[in-house]
Design an enzyme around this catalytic site. Structure first.
Site, PDB file in Angstrom:
ATOM      1  CG  ASP A 135      43.942   5.312 -23.264  1.00 42.68           C
ATOM      2  OD1 ASP A 135      43.456   4.349 -22.638  1.00 42.68           O
ATOM      3  OD2 ASP A 135      43.271   6.273 -23.687  1.00 42.68           O
TER       4      ASP A 135
ATOM      5  CD  GLU B  71      36.376   3.653 -20.661  1.00 41.35           C
ATOM      6  OE1 GLU B  71      35.586   4.165 -21.462  1.00 41.35           O
ATOM      7  OE2 GLU B  71      37.014   2.616 -20.929  1.00 41.35           O
TER       8      GLU B  71
ATOM      9  CG  HIS C 281      38.099   8.986 -26.778  1.00 37.29           C
ATOM     10  ND1 HIS C 281      38.263   9.028 -25.403  1.00 37.29           N
ATOM     11  CD2 HIS C 281      38.123   7.675 -27.113  1.00 37.29           C
ATOM     12  CE1 HIS C 281      38.376   7.794 -24.949  1.00 37.29           C
ATOM     13  NE2 HIS C 281      38.298   6.949 -25.955  1.00 37.29           N
ATOM     14  CG  ASP C 282      34.743   6.447 -25.943  1.00 40.95           C
ATOM     15  OD1 ASP C 282      35.245   6.296 -27.069  1.00 40.95           O
ATOM     16  OD2 ASP C 282      35.151   5.841 -24.926  1.00 40.95           O
TER      17      ASP C 282
ATOM     18  CG  ASP D 179      49.631  11.850 -42.431  1.00 40.00           C
ATOM     19  OD1 ASP D 179      49.144  12.776 -41.748  1.00 40.00           O
ATOM     20  OD2 ASP D 179      50.177  10.853 -41.922  1.00 40.00           O
TER      21      ASP D 179
ATOM     22  CG  ASN E  46      52.946  13.948 -41.839  1.00 38.66           C
ATOM     23  OD1 ASN E  46      51.765  14.152 -41.538  1.00 38.66           O
ATOM     24  ND2 ASN E  46      53.481  12.746 -41.841  1.00 38.66           N
TER      25      ASN E  46
ATOM     26  CG  ASP F  42      48.563  16.193 -40.724  1.00 40.06           C
ATOM     27  OD1 ASP F  42      49.640  15.621 -40.481  1.00 40.06           O
ATOM     28  OD2 ASP F  42      48.062  16.258 -41.864  1.00 40.06           O
TER      29      ASP F  42
ATOM     30  CG  ASP G 183      40.098   1.107 -23.008  1.00 42.68           C
ATOM     31  OD1 ASP G 183      39.442   2.137 -23.191  1.00 42.68           O
ATOM     32  OD2 ASP G 183      39.895   0.043 -23.630  1.00 42.68           O
TER      33      ASP G 183
ATOM     34  CG  ASP H 130      51.727  14.660 -37.015  1.00 40.25           C
ATOM     35  OD1 ASP H 130      51.984  15.672 -36.342  1.00 40.25           O
ATOM     36  OD2 ASP H 130      51.489  14.686 -38.245  1.00 40.25           O
TER      37      ASP H 130
HETATM   38  O1  ISL Z   1      31.461   4.786 -26.014  1.00 44.28           O
HETATM   39  C1  ISL Z   1      30.858   3.773 -25.719  1.00 44.28           C
HETATM   40  C2  ISL Z   1      29.750   3.429 -26.452  1.00 44.28           C
HETATM   41  O2  ISL Z   1      28.514   3.514 -26.317  1.00 44.28           O
HETATM   42  C3  ISL Z   1      31.276   2.892 -24.674  1.00 44.28           C
HETATM   43  O3  ISL Z   1      30.554   1.756 -24.620  1.00 44.28           O
HETATM   44  C4  ISL Z   1      32.729   2.579 -24.848  1.00 44.28           C
HETATM   45  O4  ISL Z   1      32.905   1.646 -25.847  1.00 44.28           O
HETATM   46  C5  ISL Z   1      33.225   2.086 -23.537  1.00 44.28           C
HETATM   47  O5  ISL Z   1      33.111   3.170 -22.700  1.00 44.28           O
HETATM   48  C6  ISL Z   1      34.668   1.664 -23.593  1.00 44.28           C
HETATM   49  O6  ISL Z   1      35.473   2.660 -24.141  1.00 44.28           O
HETATM   50  C7  ISL Z   1      36.844   2.442 -24.234  1.00 44.28           C
HETATM   51  O7  ISL Z   1      37.186   1.177 -24.749  1.00 44.28           O
HETATM   52  C8  ISL Z   1      36.824   0.919 -26.096  1.00 44.28           C
HETATM   53  C9  ISL Z   1      37.198   2.063 -27.043  1.00 44.28           C
HETATM   54  O8  ISL Z   1      36.531   1.886 -28.244  1.00 44.28           O
HETATM   55  C10 ISL Z   1      36.853   3.413 -26.475  1.00 44.28           C
HETATM   56  O9  ISL Z   1      37.274   4.442 -27.316  1.00 44.28           O
HETATM   57  C11 ISL Z   1      37.476   3.483 -25.127  1.00 44.28           C
HETATM   58  O10 ISL Z   1      37.366   4.752 -24.534  1.00 44.28           O
HETATM   59  C12 ISL Z   1      37.545  -0.330 -26.481  1.00 44.28           C
HETATM   60  O11 ISL Z   1      38.906  -0.233 -26.193  1.00 44.28           O
HETATM   61 CA    CA Z   2      50.300  13.517 -39.851  1.00 47.01          CA
END
Ligand code: ISL
Ligand code: CA
Length: 562
Positions: free
Chosen positions: A98, A259, A332-333, A25, A23, A21, A200, A29
């Site tokens: 993405d 994905e 990130h998931d 907040d 700035n 970050d 996605d 960013d």
């Molecule tokens: O992380 C999961 C949960 O158990 C997965 O079911 C995930 O939601 C799935 O892999 C789809 O992920 C992607 O689409 C989602 C978003 O929330 C995730 O961050 C993304 O990577 C909806 O767009």
């Molecule tokens: Ca920021």
């Protein structure tokens, strides 16, 4: 095997909200990413994947997009984006974005129009259905984020489909106009010069005609059933991707990664096979779904190394020469890989390096998720209210209704598998809030930042960071890493994961201890040793070791040229 830049490169995934970050907040960013380009350069990665940075009401942290051609205000401006892209390219780093087109935000002008009336020209951009005969939801599918996949729209009296949150209505891919809108938007980004897309949930875009309910016996305590078989790898998914490829992808020198939850290696070949003209590679989910219990990811159970081997071996061998793998344990998931597949206490560094050795020597393209390169761990917040992820918060609400889990049980599951484990801010240094922000971070930092941080890692020649740097550099010197053929040995061993890699006359032996105990390696007779040249290891290795038989330390990793 055909050589490609996206097979030889290493991808670094940035979750912009939590990266840096500038700035104050409390939200990472684009200028923060620009500022850290020297860091990325030092690590040596080739390709950056950015999680969504488009305009969004942020119900699901940017996976609900309200304008595909605008930058989220909190992240900066299109000018910042252009500068980021230009500066990355100056450094020889590519950028992939993405692409979230299974659904949009409910605040996207298309949806605002679509819900305005049954006669709207945009009505058919989304999936609308009348109530069931009993005046109920049109089918019994459960949403990814708990509850029904249907939301009633009072104005027209119909329901719209949302596989994810109710602020993420599914686009109707059956509608040619929708597909054309998506392709136009993709061209727009490619003309700006981006180098590809991570797509996605791309294998959910085609749904089975009629959207049939699951049978009653599949319905669970919450009143819904998992409808996956009616939207995963649906009837027209390959047709749609081939159309996208013909109309857009084939016109540029770019990379694509889909994905794709719920795929088998056979599907993998269909999505990524060279003559299929669909995608370059996919993320499969079998290995990261190991150890799911009664309530799925929320009730984790221990799993065996041999189960991991079985899954990975299948993907390695079945895609060999026929498709291409993406190599990852976290994103990130997902929880942090040292916490889930390694050890995040005593052997944190050793196991981080061992897992890296593994991912970077399989067949496929390795992905490094921000913070993985310094061995960041899961966060163990004490209270559910400290979490921000709607998946966690919706589940919390659901269990209060159904009673299938206590709050304590859910918290335990979240500690192991919650998505926010990956989303706490990047730990840059030991100063307040880990040097991520001068303000108050949107989600609390992991308290272990005082010892686990970038500044610390850069000072320590033996750090996880420098090990990653080395692996990434090695990939440029040794084509065997990307292109060598993988062959599993000792398949029944419960602690050691070992395999050979072969490319022309080159042969490597990779030996990894996935356990926190010492483990005895005994070389199978059919693995022939012509020389014993140690290429890389995560412990000091004494010179006089014999490859025929030796003891590996906890989480030890070695690569030999043989
Ligand atoms: O992380 C999961 C949960 O158990 C997965 O079911 C995930 O939601 C799935 O892999 C789809 O992920 C992607 O689409 C989602 C978003 O929330 C995730 O961050 C993304 O990577 C909806 O767009
Ligand atoms: Ca920021």
């Amino acid at each position: 095997m055909e050589r490609k830049w996206w097979k030889e490169g290493v991808v670094y995934q940035i979750y912009p909200r939590s990266f840096y970050d500038t700035n104050g907040d409390g939200i990472g960013d684009l200028r923060g990413i620009i500022k850290k380009i020297p860091y990325l350069k030092e690590l040596g990665v080739d390709i950056i994947w950015l999680n969504p940075i488009y305009a969004s009401p942020n119900d699901d942290n940017g996976y609900d997009i309200s304008d595909y051609r605008a930058i989220l205000n909190e992240f900066g401006t299109m000018k910042d984006f252009d500068e980021l892209l230009r500066k990355l390219h100056q450094e020889g780093i590519k950028l992939i974005m993405d692409l979230v087109v299974n659904h949009s935000s409910d605040e996207h002008p298309w949806f605002v129009e679509s819900r305005s009336s049954k006669e709207s020209p945009y009505r058919d951009y989304y999936v609308w259905r009348a109530p069931s005969e009993k005046g109920n939801v049109p089918n019994n599918w459960r949403s990814f984020f708990s509850g029904s996949v249907w939301e009633l729209d009072e104005k027209t009296g119909d329901y719209y489909l949302h596989l994810f949150s109710k602020k993420q209505p599914d686009l109707n891919w059956e509608n040619e106009k929708v597909r054309q809108e998506v392709y136009d938007m993709m061209h727009w980004w490619f003309e700006k010069g981006i180098d590809g897309f991570r797509m996605d949930v791309i294998n959910f875009i085609s749904k089975v005609d009629g959207l049939p309910s699951m049978s009653e016996d599949q319905v669970e305590a919450d009143g819904y059933a998992w409808g996956g078989e009616y939207f995963t790898n649906g009837p027209r998914v390959h047709e749609f991707l081939q159309e996208m490829n013909t109309k857009v992808l084939s016109k540029y020198d770019i990379m694509t990664v889909g994905e794709t939850g719920g795929v088998t290696p056979e599907d993998g070949v269909l999505f990524t096979g060279k003559n299929r003209n669909e995608l370059n590679m996919i993320f499969q989910f079998e290995h990261v779904s190991l150890g799911q219990g009664r309530e799925g990811k929320w009730t984790p159970e221990p799993f065996k190394l041999t189960e991991l081997k079985k899954i990975m071996d299948k993907w390695q061998t079945q895609l060999h020469g026929r498709g291409w793998n993406s190599l990852y344990f976290n994103n990130h998931d997902q929880p942090r890989q040292v916490s889930k597949f390694g050890n995040d206490s005593v052997y944190r560094k050793e196991s981080a390096k061992m897992l890296a050795t593994y991912l970077h020597t399989l067949e496929g393209t390795p992905y490094v998720y921000q913070g993985e390169e310094i061995g960041m761990t899961n966060v163990y917040f004490k209270d559910l209210s400290q979490y921000k992820d709607l998946e966690i918060l919706n589940k919390w609400e659901e269990i209060q209704r159904t009673g299938t889990l206590t709050e304590e049980e859910l918290l335990k599951g979240v500690h192991i598998n919650g998505r926010d484990n990956a989303r706490t801010p990047m730990q840059w240094d030991a100063s307040r809030h880990a040097g991520f922000t001068a303000g108050k971070p949107w989600i609390e930092v992991n308290p272990n930042y005082t010892t686990i941080n970038v500044e610390e890692a850069l000072k320590d020649q033996d750090s996880v960071f420098y090990y990653y740097k080395r692996l990434i550099a090695m990939r440029k010197e040794h084509p065997i890493m990307a292109y060598g053929r993988y062959k599993l040995i000792l398949e029944d061993h419960e602690a050691i994961y070992a395999y050979t890699k072969t490319l022309d006359k080159d042969r490597w032996l990779v030996i990894l201890n996935f356990s926190d105990q010492e483990a005895l390696f005994e070389k199978p007779e059919d693995v022939q040793i012509n020389k014993e040249e140690l290429i890389l290891s995560n412990y000091e290795v004494s010179q006089d070791v014999s490859l025929n038989q030796f003891v590996l330390k906890p989480y030890e990793a070695r690569i030999y040229a043989i």
